[in-house]
Structure formats: structure tokens, C-alpha cells
Design an enzyme around this catalytic site. Structure first.
Site, PDB file in Angstrom:
ATOM      1  N   ASN A  73       0.768  -1.101   0.091  1.00 27.90           N
ATOM      2  CA  ASN A  73       0.003   0.121  -0.120  1.00 27.90           C
ATOM      3  C   ASN A  73       0.967   1.252   0.002  1.00 27.90           C
ATOM      4  O   ASN A  73       1.924   1.367   0.516  1.00 27.90           O
ATOM      5  CB  ASN A  73      -1.029  -0.042   1.106  1.00 27.90           C
ATOM      6  CG  ASN A  73      -1.795  -1.245   1.099  1.00 27.90           C
ATOM      7  OD1 ASN A  73      -1.998  -1.894   0.031  1.00 27.90           O
ATOM      8  ND2 ASN A  73      -2.543  -1.725   2.481  1.00 27.90           N
ATOM      9  N   HIS A 101       5.789  -0.682  -2.828  1.00 29.67           N
ATOM     10  CA  HIS A 101       5.199  -0.164  -4.257  1.00 29.67           C
ATOM     11  C   HIS A 101       5.244   1.413  -4.172  1.00 29.67           C
ATOM     12  O   HIS A 101       4.493   1.955  -4.545  1.00 29.67           O
ATOM     13  CB  HIS A 101       3.784  -0.624  -4.252  1.00 29.67           C
ATOM     14  CG  HIS A 101       3.640  -2.027  -4.853  1.00 29.67           C
ATOM     15  ND1 HIS A 101       2.605  -2.816  -4.814  1.00 29.67           N
ATOM     16  CD2 HIS A 101       4.809  -2.938  -5.174  1.00 29.67           C
ATOM     17  CE1 HIS A 101       2.842  -4.321  -5.302  1.00 29.67           C
ATOM     18  NE2 HIS A 101       4.211  -4.280  -5.540  1.00 29.67           N
ATOM     19  N   CYS A 122      10.661  14.781 -11.062  1.00 31.67           N
ATOM     20  CA  CYS A 122      10.442  15.289 -12.308  1.00 31.67           C
ATOM     21  C   CYS A 122      11.291  14.356 -13.147  1.00 31.67           C
ATOM     22  O   CYS A 122      12.400  13.798 -13.024  1.00 31.67           O
ATOM     23  CB  CYS A 122      11.196  16.677 -12.292  1.00 31.67           C
ATOM     24  SG  CYS A 122      11.530  17.127 -14.080  1.00 31.67           S
ATOM     25  N   CYS A 173      14.581  16.479 -14.786  1.00 35.65           N
ATOM     26  CA  CYS A 173      15.711  16.862 -14.170  1.00 35.65           C
ATOM     27  C   CYS A 173      15.735  16.402 -12.851  1.00 35.65           C
ATOM     28  O   CYS A 173      16.642  16.811 -11.874  1.00 35.65           O
ATOM     29  CB  CYS A 173      15.850  18.497 -13.951  1.00 35.65           C
ATOM     30  SG  CYS A 173      14.462  19.146 -13.156  1.00 35.65           S
ATOM     31  N   CYS A 177      12.221  22.443 -15.298  1.00 36.07           N
ATOM     32  CA  CYS A 177      12.268  22.219 -16.804  1.00 36.07           C
ATOM     33  C   CYS A 177      11.205  21.673 -17.657  1.00 36.07           C
ATOM     34  O   CYS A 177      11.072  21.229 -18.647  1.00 36.07           O
ATOM     35  CB  CYS A 177      13.303  20.963 -16.902  1.00 36.07           C
ATOM     36  SG  CYS A 177      12.542  19.594 -16.343  1.00 36.07           S
ATOM     37  N   SER A 230      -4.657  -9.005   0.781  1.00 40.89           N
ATOM     38  CA  SER A 230      -3.930  -9.222  -0.506  1.00 40.89           C
ATOM     39  C   SER A 230      -4.608 -10.124  -1.280  1.00 40.89           C
ATOM     40  O   SER A 230      -4.814 -11.259  -1.004  1.00 40.89           O
ATOM     41  CB  SER A 230      -2.479  -9.041  -0.380  1.00 40.89           C
ATOM     42  OG  SER A 230      -2.088  -9.002  -1.605  1.00 40.89           O
ATOM     43  N   SER A 231      -4.818 -10.067  -2.582  1.00 38.48           N
ATOM     44  CA  SER A 231      -5.362 -10.894  -3.399  1.00 38.48           C
ATOM     45  C   SER A 231      -3.979 -11.882  -3.884  1.00 38.48           C
ATOM     46  O   SER A 231      -4.121 -12.899  -4.602  1.00 38.48           O
ATOM     47  CB  SER A 231      -5.807 -10.420  -4.842  1.00 38.48           C
ATOM     48  OG  SER A 231      -4.946  -9.565  -5.447  1.00 38.48           O
ATOM     49  N   ASN A 267      -8.271 -12.638   4.319  1.00 36.52           N
ATOM     50  CA  ASN A 267      -8.556 -12.224   3.185  1.00 36.52           C
ATOM     51  C   ASN A 267     -10.137 -12.549   2.955  1.00 36.52           C
ATOM     52  O   ASN A 267     -10.513 -13.521   3.370  1.00 36.52           O
ATOM     53  CB  ASN A 267      -7.908 -12.380   1.980  1.00 36.52           C
ATOM     54  CG  ASN A 267      -7.985 -11.446   0.875  1.00 36.52           C
ATOM     55  OD1 ASN A 267      -7.452 -10.346   1.053  1.00 36.52           O
ATOM     56  ND2 ASN A 267      -8.200 -11.958  -0.411  1.00 36.52           N
TER      57      ASN A 267
HETATM   58  N1  APR Z   1     -10.913  -7.486   4.725  1.00 34.03           N
HETATM   59  C1  APR Z   1     -10.285  -8.515   4.296  1.00 34.03           C
HETATM   60  N2  APR Z   1      -9.871  -8.686   2.928  1.00 34.03           N
HETATM   61  C2  APR Z   1     -10.456  -7.515   1.999  1.00 34.03           C
HETATM   62  C3  APR Z   1     -10.974  -6.431   2.958  1.00 34.03           C
HETATM   63  C4  APR Z   1     -11.070  -6.307   4.092  1.00 34.03           C
HETATM   64  N3  APR Z   1     -11.880  -5.334   4.697  1.00 34.03           N
HETATM   65  N4  APR Z   1     -11.288  -5.519   1.790  1.00 34.03           N
HETATM   66  C5  APR Z   1     -10.793  -5.993   0.674  1.00 34.03           C
HETATM   67  N5  APR Z   1     -10.308  -7.267   0.708  1.00 34.03           N
HETATM   68  C6  APR Z   1      -9.507  -8.129  -0.091  1.00 34.03           C
HETATM   69  C7  APR Z   1     -10.168  -8.216  -1.353  1.00 34.03           C
HETATM   70  O1  APR Z   1     -11.032  -9.119  -1.746  1.00 34.03           O
HETATM   71  C8  APR Z   1      -8.838  -8.709  -2.436  1.00 34.03           C
HETATM   72  O2  APR Z   1      -8.957 -10.032  -2.486  1.00 34.03           O
HETATM   73  O3  APR Z   1      -8.398  -7.677  -0.394  1.00 34.03           O
HETATM   74  C9  APR Z   1      -7.755  -8.214  -1.464  1.00 34.03           C
HETATM   75  C10 APR Z   1      -7.029  -6.979  -1.978  1.00 34.03           C
HETATM   76  O4  APR Z   1      -6.725  -7.423  -3.392  1.00 34.03           O
HETATM   77  P1  APR Z   1      -6.035  -6.594  -4.491  1.00 34.03           P
HETATM   78  O5  APR Z   1      -7.112  -5.421  -4.672  1.00 34.03           O
HETATM   79  O6  APR Z   1      -5.524  -7.032  -5.377  1.00 34.03           O
HETATM   80  O7  APR Z   1      -4.910  -5.434  -3.799  1.00 34.03           O
HETATM   81  P2  APR Z   1      -3.381  -6.013  -3.488  1.00 34.03           P
HETATM   82  O8  APR Z   1      -3.179  -7.425  -3.160  1.00 34.03           O
HETATM   83  O9  APR Z   1      -2.645  -5.095  -2.494  1.00 34.03           O
HETATM   84  O10 APR Z   1      -2.599  -5.368  -5.001  1.00 34.03           O
HETATM   85  C11 APR Z   1      -1.347  -5.714  -5.074  1.00 34.03           C
HETATM   86  O11 APR Z   1      -1.540  -4.855  -7.122  1.00 34.03           O
HETATM   87  O12 APR Z   1      -2.492  -3.046  -8.559  1.00 34.03           O
HETATM   88  C12 APR Z   1      -1.329  -3.440  -7.981  1.00 34.03           C
HETATM   89  O13 APR Z   1       0.062  -1.940  -6.925  1.00 34.03           O
HETATM   90  C13 APR Z   1      -1.161  -2.301  -7.025  1.00 34.03           C
HETATM   91  O14 APR Z   1      -0.204  -2.618  -4.568  1.00 34.03           O
HETATM   92  C14 APR Z   1      -1.318  -3.250  -5.589  1.00 34.03           C
HETATM   93  C15 APR Z   1      -1.080  -4.496  -6.090  1.00 34.03           C
END
Ligand code: APR
Length: 268
Positions: free
Chosen positions: A109, A126, A134, A137, A163, A201-202, A226
Site C-alpha cells: 500500500n 510499491h 520530475c 531534471c 524544466c 491481499s489478493s 482475506n
Molecule cells: N478485509 C479482508 N479482505 C479484504 C477487505 C477487508 N476489509 N477489503 C478487501 N479485501 C480483499 C479483496 O477481496 C482482495 O482479495 O483484499 C484483497 C485486495 O486485493 P487487491 O485489490 O488485488 O490489492 P493488492 O493485493 O494489494 O494488490 C497488489 O496490485 O494493482 C497493484 O500496485 C497495486 O499494490 C497493488 C498490487
């Protein structure tokens, strides 16, 4: 989904026991931990990539061709991002760090909510929304300077005062390398971790989605929190499909109870 199922209660107890005994527990977070602070995630329901195609709005080559697309998306999201406050999930992680239960947070995040909640050791793999550099420069602007520029110039695509080249925020776009220090530090921490707690995270974006594999390969265990399934669920010691803002405070509470019981036994 917020209602706790019996299975979740058991998993929370198990997760608390694993974490309280761990010697090198770390946390990996994704956008899902910040949705309860009002910041949309990317791939969950109503996520950013549903509205903005990442190939056009989140890719470095597309940015270099036409930065205005990125800034159009940024203008839509920035107010929520800049005004967001940490939620109970962030605060629980900050307290677990204070209690020396977790050693570090690796976050995908850019919202700095872990730091705002008080977590000190945070590796932003990230990048973050704190600097705008920039492309010509390398002049560097902070958030306040950028917001003043956007207000003054009303130009959706901020250009350098010196620039006139386009400015780029210090976030990692698709097609860009991760910051070296954060990347290699995260791999080292993952290799040494006996427990990796993955929250919100997905696990769909490389190379960070591979971090848990370093932990597993070295005999460590992973806990996945998740609200949707991930590709690593079958290799996780524990999977809790519920909200981070609901579950993390309950894990913290359980850990405090375990520690209090232990202390009362050792003092009697
Ligand atoms: N509690 C638990 N899980 C949650 C919640 C919550 N309150 N809200 C959302 N989620 C789950 C979603 O279902 C999803 O599976 O969190 C996950 C978020 O996944 P992404 O949206 O893919 O985010 P992330 O895994 O951080 O993506 C990684 O992808 O697009 C790039 O740079 C961007 O840092 C990001 C990276």
C-alpha cells in the site's frame, strides 16, 4: 461477511497461539486492509481496476506516453487517499509491533496508514504518495508542494517548475522495478520468518505475491486473512475469510489473554 463464524473463532485462537510463540513473525499487507478506511482496493468488489484499466492508468509506458490519464485517476482517488485514517486493522498491527509479537510490516500500500497508526518498521514495496519526481531534471516535490501546484496551475498534468517535464509520483507502476532496498529486505525477512501473516491481499501481483513462498520454503508457516480466496490458501496453516478490521483486533485481544494467563501462572 462481518459476522464471525464458529470456524473463524477457532482460526483466530489458532492464529493468536502461533503468533505469540513465533520468534520472527512478519506481516504482509495489501489494499484490502485499507478498504475499511474508505480507500478502494484494486481487484475486490468495486476495485480501482474495475473503473480504470491498469494498462492505461497504471502502467509506466502508458504514463510516459500520456501522463494525463494517470493524473485523471489520481484526481479521483487522491482526496480519499490523503484524508484516510487508519482503521482497527492498522492499529492492531501497530500494537503487535509494540508488543514485539511482529518484527516488521511489508506493505504493497502507498497510503501510509500503517505509519499513521504507529507502526515503525514498514517496508513500502510499491512506493508511497509522498514524493513527486520530475522525469526530466529529477527535481523532487512533496505532497503539499504538489497540491499547491495543482491548485495554482489547474493543470491535470503537473509539470516541473524548472524544466517543464512531467512529474511522476513515487509509486511503482506496472512495468517499473520495485525499490531495491525494500525488495531485498522483504525477501530476507520472508526467508527468516517463522510466521507470515498476510492481510488484505489478493496475492496476484509479482514479485510480492511470491514472498510467502520464501517463508514456506524455509519451513515457516503462513496465515491468510482475506475476504476472498487466494492462490496460496491450500498451503496456508490458517485461512480466515473475513474482514481485517474485524479479525485483527480479535487476534490481538486473544494474544493479550494468552500473555496474561501465562503471566498469572508464572507469578503464582
Ligand atoms: N478485509 C479482508 N479482505 C479484504 C477487505 C477487508 N476489509 N477489503 C478487501 N479485501 C480483499 C479483496 O477481496 C482482495 O482479495 O483484499 C484483497 C485486495 O486485493 P487487491 O485489490 O488485488 O490489492 P493488492 O493485493 O494489494 O494488490 C497488489 O496490485 O494493482 C497493484 O500496485 C497495486 O499494490 C497493488 C498490487
Amino acid at each position: 461477511m462481518d459476522k464471525l463464524k464458529e470456524i473463524d473463532k477457532e482460526s483466530i485462537k489458532k492464529a493468536a497461539n502461533l503468533l505469540v510463540k513465533a520468534k520472527n513473525a512478519i506481516v504482509l499487507t495489501g489494499a484490502g486492509i485499507s478498504t475499511e478506511s474508505g480507500i478502494p482496493d484494486f481487484r475486490g468488489e468495486g476495485g480501482i481496476w474495475e473503473k480504470y484499466e491498469p494498462e492505461i492508468y497504471g502502467d509506466i509506458q502508458a504514463f510516459l506516453k500520456d501522463p494525463s490519464k494517470f493524473w485523471q485517476m489520481a484526481e479521483d482517488i487522491a482526496p480519499t487517499l490523503f484524508n484516510a485514517k487508519p482503521n482497527p486493522g492498522h492499529y492492531s498491527i501497530a500494537e503487535l509491533e509494540k508488543m514485539n509479537i511482529i518484527k516488521a510490516v511489508i506493505t504493497q500500500n502507498i497510503d501510509e496508514l500503517h505509519q499513521k497508526a504507529g507502526t515503525v518498521i514498514v517496508y513500502e514495496v510499491h512506493g508511497n504518495i509522498n514524493r513527486f519526481t520530475c522525469l526530466g531534471c529529477r527535481a523532487s516535490y512533496n505532497k503539499e508542494q504538489l497540491l499547491r501546484k495543482l491548485k495554482r496551475e489547474k493543470n491535470l498534468q503537473p509539470l516541473c517548475d524548472f524544466c517543464a517535464a512531467p512529474l511522476k509520483p513515487s509509486v511503482v507502476l506496472f512495468g517499473e522495478n520495485l525499490p531495491n532496498f525494500e525488495k531485498y529486505m522483504s525477501i530476507d525477512l520472508a526467508k527468516k520468518a517463522d510466521i507470515m501473516l498476510i492481510a488484505g491481499s489478493s496475492l496476484m501481483v509479482a514479485p510480492i505475491c511470491d514472498l510467502p513462498l520464501y517463508t514456506l520454503r524455509n519451513g515457516g508457516k503462513i496465515i491468510i486473512l482475506n475476504d476472498e480466496p487466494t492462490y496460496l490458501d491450500k498451503r496456508a496453516e490458517i485461512v480466515i475469510n473475513n474482514k481485517t478490521g474485524v479479525v485483527l483486533p480479535l487476534i490481538l485481544k486473544k494474544i493479550k489473554k494468552i500473555q496474561a494467563n501465562f503471566e498469572s501462572k508464572t507469578h503464582n
